[in-house]
Design a protein around this motif. Sequence first.
Motif, short mmCIF file in Angstrom:
data_model
loop_
_atom_site.label_atom_id
_atom_site.label_comp_id
_atom_site.label_asym_id
_atom_site.label_seq_id
_atom_site.Cartn_x
_atom_site.Cartn_y
_atom_site.Cartn_z
N ARG A 13 0.92 -1.30 0.19
CA ARG A 13 0.06 -0.36 -0.20
C ARG A 13 0.49 1.15 -0.07
N SER A 14 1.91 1.04 0.43
CA SER A 14 2.42 2.82 0.81
C SER A 14 3.22 2.87 -0.05
N PRO A 15 4.57 1.68 -0.52
CA PRO A 15 4.73 2.17 -1.89
C PRO A 15 3.99 2.75 -2.82
N MET A 16 2.56 2.82 -2.98
CA MET A 16 1.88 2.42 -4.33
C MET A 16 1.68 3.82 -3.72
N ALA A 17 1.73 4.51 -2.78
CA ALA A 17 1.09 5.62 -1.80
C ALA A 17 2.11 7.13 -2.09
N GLU A 18 3.10 6.05 -2.02
CA GLU A 18 4.24 7.57 -2.16
C GLU A 18 4.36 7.81 -4.21
N GLY A 19 4.20 6.33 -5.11
CA GLY A 19 3.65 6.71 -6.14
C GLY A 19 3.40 7.21 -6.89
N ILE A 20 1.91 7.87 -6.22
CA ILE A 20 0.62 8.39 -7.21
C ILE A 20 0.81 9.88 -6.22
N MET A 21 1.48 9.82 -4.87
CA MET A 21 1.01 11.50 -4.58
C MET A 21 2.93 12.28 -4.97
N ARG A 22 3.92 11.11 -5.44
CA ARG A 22 4.89 11.85 -6.33
C ARG A 22 4.19 11.88 -7.65
N HIS A 23 3.79 11.69 -8.18
CA HIS A 23 3.07 12.04 -9.95
C HIS A 23 2.03 12.99 -9.47
N LYS A 24 1.62 12.98 -8.96
CA LYS A 24 0.42 14.27 -8.61
C LYS A 24 1.11 15.72 -8.14
N ILE A 25 2.66 15.78 -7.65
CA ILE A 25 3.32 16.45 -7.05
C ILE A 25 3.71 16.77 -8.91
N GLU A 26 4.33 16.23 -9.03
CA GLU A 26 5.22 16.46 -10.63
C GLU A 26 4.48 17.52 -11.72
N GLN A 27 2.72 16.84 -10.77
CA GLN A 27 1.77 17.61 -12.29
C GLN A 27 1.73 19.03 -11.49
N GLN A 28 1.82 18.95 -10.38
CA GLN A 28 1.22 20.28 -9.83
C GLN A 28 2.22 21.11 -9.69
N LYS A 29 3.59 20.74 -10.01
CA LYS A 29 5.29 20.91 -9.64
C LYS A 29 4.67 22.07 -8.69
N LEU A 30 4.72 21.36 -7.76
CA LEU A 30 4.65 21.12 -5.94
C LEU A 30 6.47 21.00 -5.68
N ASP A 31 6.73 22.10 -4.97
CA ASP A 31 8.13 21.46 -4.49
C ASP A 31 8.40 20.39 -3.17
N TRP A 32 7.63 19.20 -3.37
CA TRP A 32 7.46 18.78 -1.51
C TRP A 32 8.23 17.50 -2.53
N ARG A 33 8.14 16.60 -0.75
CA ARG A 33 8.80 15.29 -1.07
C ARG A 33 8.04 14.69 -0.32
N VAL A 34 7.61 13.19 -0.89
CA VAL A 34 7.23 12.28 -0.79
C VAL A 34 8.04 10.82 -0.78
N ASP A 35 8.21 10.50 0.79
CA ASP A 35 8.19 8.44 0.78
C ASP A 35 7.32 7.84 1.19
N SER A 36 7.89 6.37 1.38
CA SER A 36 7.60 5.86 2.39
C SER A 36 8.03 4.53 3.01
N CYS A 37 7.54 3.79 4.06
CA CYS A 37 8.64 3.37 5.09
C CYS A 37 6.95 1.96 5.73
N GLY A 38 7.51 1.14 6.19
CA GLY A 38 6.00 -0.22 6.98
C GLY A 38 6.81 0.27 8.69
N THR A 39 5.77 -0.48 8.89
CA THR A 39 5.96 -0.39 10.57
C THR A 39 7.02 -1.66 10.85
#
Length: 153
Positions: A13-39
């Motif tokens: 789940r969280s790697p998919m969330a990271e990939g989806i979020m990164r794509h939207k960040i790039e589309q919106q040209k936001l200077d944001w960072r996204v990562d993921s991890c597991g407990t």
Amino acid sequence: MKILMVCLGNICRSPMAEGIMRHKIEQQKLDWRVDSCGTGGWHVGEPPHPDGQRAMRRRGLDISHQRARQFHGHFLEEYDLICAMDSSNYNDIMRHAKTDEERSKVSMIMNISRPGSNESIPDPYYNDHLYDQVFDMLSEACDAIIEQYALTD
Ligand code: 4NP
């Protein structure tokens, strides 16, 4: 804005969330960072699950380069928003939070698009027909993150 997506194994789940979020960040040209991890640490260093990679590729996204990491308490200082995929991830993360500020950074991801719903992202590790549903839920939540935080960034 630094966002951390958290699930149990960090291979579904969280790697998919990271990939989806990164794509939207790039589309919106936001200077944001996204990562993921597991407990949990069982899959550290592994790429995302092949079925998850396939579900992402069907929507045009490649997450094959991502590698699993384990959650650490210092991530509560490092990131601005920490998104738990389910209630057990949420409780595990909150156990590490030392201050109200740290606690305020943590949210069940679906509560961002559906406030107060406390819905969990179902775990496709145990049910591989769920990947497309997981993608759609995560895409909705990531859109809501941008709507909610891009204006105040
Ligand atoms: P995830 O799914 O938390 O979405 O990455 C799981 C992956 C691995 C395991 C459990 C859930 N596991 O028990 O190894």
